[in-house]
Write a protein that holds these residues in place. Structure first.
Motif, short mmCIF file in Angstrom:
data_model
loop_
_atom_site.label_atom_id
_atom_site.label_comp_id
_atom_site.label_asym_id
_atom_site.label_seq_id
_atom_site.Cartn_x
_atom_site.Cartn_y
_atom_site.Cartn_z
N LEU A 454 0.82 -1.21 0.00
CA LEU A 454 0.00 0.00 0.00
C LEU A 454 0.85 1.26 0.00
N GLY A 455 1.96 1.19 -0.72
CA GLY A 455 2.75 2.39 -0.96
C GLY A 455 4.09 2.45 -0.27
N VAL A 487 -3.17 2.92 -7.77
CA VAL A 487 -3.35 3.82 -6.63
C VAL A 487 -3.92 5.11 -7.20
N GLN A 537 -6.36 1.32 -4.83
CA GLN A 537 -6.06 1.84 -3.50
C GLN A 537 -6.29 3.34 -3.57
N ILE A 539 -5.81 6.87 -1.97
CA ILE A 539 -4.83 7.39 -1.02
C ILE A 539 -5.19 8.80 -0.59
N ASN A 565 0.38 0.40 -8.83
CA ASN A 565 1.04 0.03 -7.58
C ASN A 565 1.04 -1.48 -7.47
#
Length: 608
Positions: A454-455, A487, A537, A539, A565
């Motif tokens: 997740l980044g 993302v 995702q 963000i 991502n």
């Protein structure tokens, strides 16, 4: 109150530390041993948890484990297996030979290549001996009944020994850390329900859990309100949608409990009408419950896989999963009148299923626990027993693992002889590199908890180039049927995805798919699957400023608020944990750049 949770030890052993109802540390053992879904006592994860939180074992008021004792687990599932034998004998089936003959006539001709398959209508080629056995044990009633009963008996014997073994390993492991007190044991599906509800931020919800097995069940429906969880129904094992999907995963040549996501992707290329009705005909559905005929007979799915295209077998199993789960959840939505759904359990790792559940009439809000499999049960157990009461906000992120200092990063870079710089505006420079067609790995902050990158441990690339799914996967040693996930800036969600209102928080953790808008399809084809969906995702800047700024800077350059991502790891390895892991994967994966903390590293073999 400080509580330690330890997940089931048979796979993906995980440690969670909960203090006053907040998860302060959570990480899987695999990230430290570098062995995917590591089983056994999570020794290294526990050592890191104690060190990172400054805790001592004697400070924990409770140590929780999300299974009962082996005697109590065996008592429950042995009764279930005895009940199953009577169900198998009484179940009325249709003429399977006739059904299969008709289904074969419905298989479409296909010529459009599917990456990862030799031919779009490839079947599982087996020798005559295997094919004959699958036809007998999977399709002939007497033999298939015996195979199913034998399969359940074998499962029960292995499960008993497994529970005994891991109980001993748990006791010995805790003793090695100086803990000799009683372990607080709990119902497995209650731990799933707890992690989904207590982390959702909702004050009232319908909790649904679906998995392979847990304390006699393979699913449950509960009402959660005022901090309490009240079970309405349990789906008795072996009527397990998790087992059903594990069988097709294995039968199509992949690893069960690991590669189910490949089946989800493959299913979109097939036609569910070829075999869907045959599968549904083997599942007895009642209002708010279901039973699966010959649930532990893996030879049925192998029989289908030996006769039908892989894509059609995958499509049928995905279709059956969705139909049964939707019917089950719909009933309990209507019964309770609740419009808020929270999900946990290994089955809801299936992001397409989650989209279907969110589309149920009457469901307006959804949350999926980010570590939905058994690795998440450690936090569920600890949250349940350490809940201080009252309403809590939802989790804003799952950056619950360890982080590393700049000096540790510089040491890892120096040990590999890599040159690096420290840009004044790292986000802008990374965005420019990505815009120019470079692949950039990002390593920063606390490690993500759960199966998704997740980044903070991610590989980033622009989504304008659909071919990236082939060449980047090849570079990383992966074979995937799903496109890379995007993302997307939170504030651009409705520009990119349809029907996302009420599911925004779930989408912050890549747990659900959505139909893509025309803008998303046109601007980010590499992130859109063949069925027109994506698993984003979303963000927010407050969740991860450095990561958000890269996407934001990229939007300024391109007008596109999304990037690819994908997880920062090599094929069949866990997501990277330490700076050393990151450097090794960066070099081995031949990635163009590495953004590690405040530093930017150019690959020494990059020529342009």
């Amino acid at each position: 109150m400080k509580v330690l949770g330890i997940s089931p030890l048979d796979k993906d052993a995980t440690v969670s530390v909960v203090e006053d109802g907040e998860i302060v540390f959570a990480a899987g053992e695999e990230r430290f041993t570098r062995n995917k879904q590591q089983d056994g006592f999570p020794r290294q994860a526990l050592e890191k948890a104690l060190d990172y939180t400054g805790s001592r074992m004697e400070e924990f008021e409770q140590v929780c484990y999300p299974f009962l004792t082996w005697e109590n687990e065996a008592k429950v599932f042995n009764q279930n297996l005895a009940d199953e034998r009577a169900f198998i004998k009484s179940f009325k089936t249709q003429d399977l030979n006739h059904q299969v003959k008709e289904a074969l006539s419905r298989v479409p001709d296909r010529n459009e290549p599917i990456h990862g398959l030799e031919h779009p209508n490839s079947v599982m080629e087996k020798g005559l001996l295997h094919s004959s056995y699958y036809s007998m044990a999977g399709a002939q009633r007497l033999a298939s009944n015996n195979a199913a009963i034998k399969g359940s008996k074998h499962w029960g014997e292995e499960a008993t020994e497994s529970f005994k073994h891991w109980e001993s390993v748990l006791t010995e492991g805790l003793q090695d850390f100086g803990f000799s007190g009683a372990v607080k044991r709990m119902d497995h599906h209650l731990s799933h329900a707890a992690n989904s509800f207590y982390c959702s931020g909702f004050d009232r919800a319908l909790c649904v859990t679906l998995d392979g097995y847990g304390t006699g069940l393979a699913g449950s429906a509960s009402v959660a309100e005022d901090g309490k969880i009240r079970r309405l129904h349990g789906v008795k094992y072996p009527n397990s949608l998790g087992t059903l999907y594990e069988h097709v995963t294995s039968s199509l040549g992949f690893k069960p409990s690991r590669h189910e996501g490949k089946i989800v992707g493959l299913a979109s290329y097939g036609d569910p009408s070829v075999l869907g009705d045959i599968l549904l005909g083997r599942i007895e559905q009642m209002p708010g419950d279901f039973r699966i005929y010959e649930a532990n007979n893996v030879y049925f799915s192998r029989y289908l896989a030996s006769k039908f295209p892989k894509v059609d077998v995958a499509a049928a199993y995905q279709y059956a999963l969705e139909q049964v789960a939707v019917n089950y959840v719909s009933h309990w939505v209507k019964q309770t009148g609740l419009d808020t759904l929270v999900l946990s359990g290994g089955v809801v790792a299936n992001v397409k299923l989650n989209q279907r559940l969110f589309e149920i009439e009457g469901v307006n809000h959804i949350f999926v626990y980010p570590n939905m499999g058994d690795g998440g049960c450690a936090s569920g157990a600890a949250l349940y027993h350490g809940w201080p009461g009252g309403q809590r906000d939802s989790i804003g992120s799952v950056y619950f693992g360890p982080d590393y200092s700049e000096s540790e990063m510089e040491k890892a870079l120096g040990a590999s002889g890599l040159s690096y710089e420290r840009p004044n505006d790292l986000a802008q420079q990374v965005a420019q590199l990505i815009h120019d067609g470079q692949v950039v790995a990002r390593f920063d902050g606390r490690m993500e908890y759960g199966p998704r990158a997740l980044g903070n441990r991610s590989i980033l690339y622009h989504a304008r180039e659909p071919e990236v799914n082939q060449w980047l996967n090849k570079r990383l040693g992966r074979t995937e049927f799903m496109p890379f996930a995007p993302v997307t800036l939170f504030e651009s969600r409705e520009r990119c995805y349809h029907n996302i209102q009420g599911a925004e928080h779930a989408a912050e953790f890549m747990t659900i798919t959505f139909d893509c808008t025309d803008f998303m399809r046109e601007s980010c084809p590499a992130a859109v699957h063949v069925d027109g969906t994506a698993r984003p995702q979303l963000i927010r800047r407050e969740a991860n400023p450095g990561y958000y700024d890269i996407v934001s800077e990229y939007e300024k350059l391109s007008g596109i608020p999304s990037l690819i991502n994908t997880s920062f790891n090599m094929h069949e390895e866990p997501i990277v944990n330490t700076p050393e892991d990151a450097v090794r994967a960066f070099i081995k994966g031949n990635l163009d750049y590495l953004a590690i903390g405040p530093f930017l590293v150019r690959h020494p073999q990059l020529t342009s």
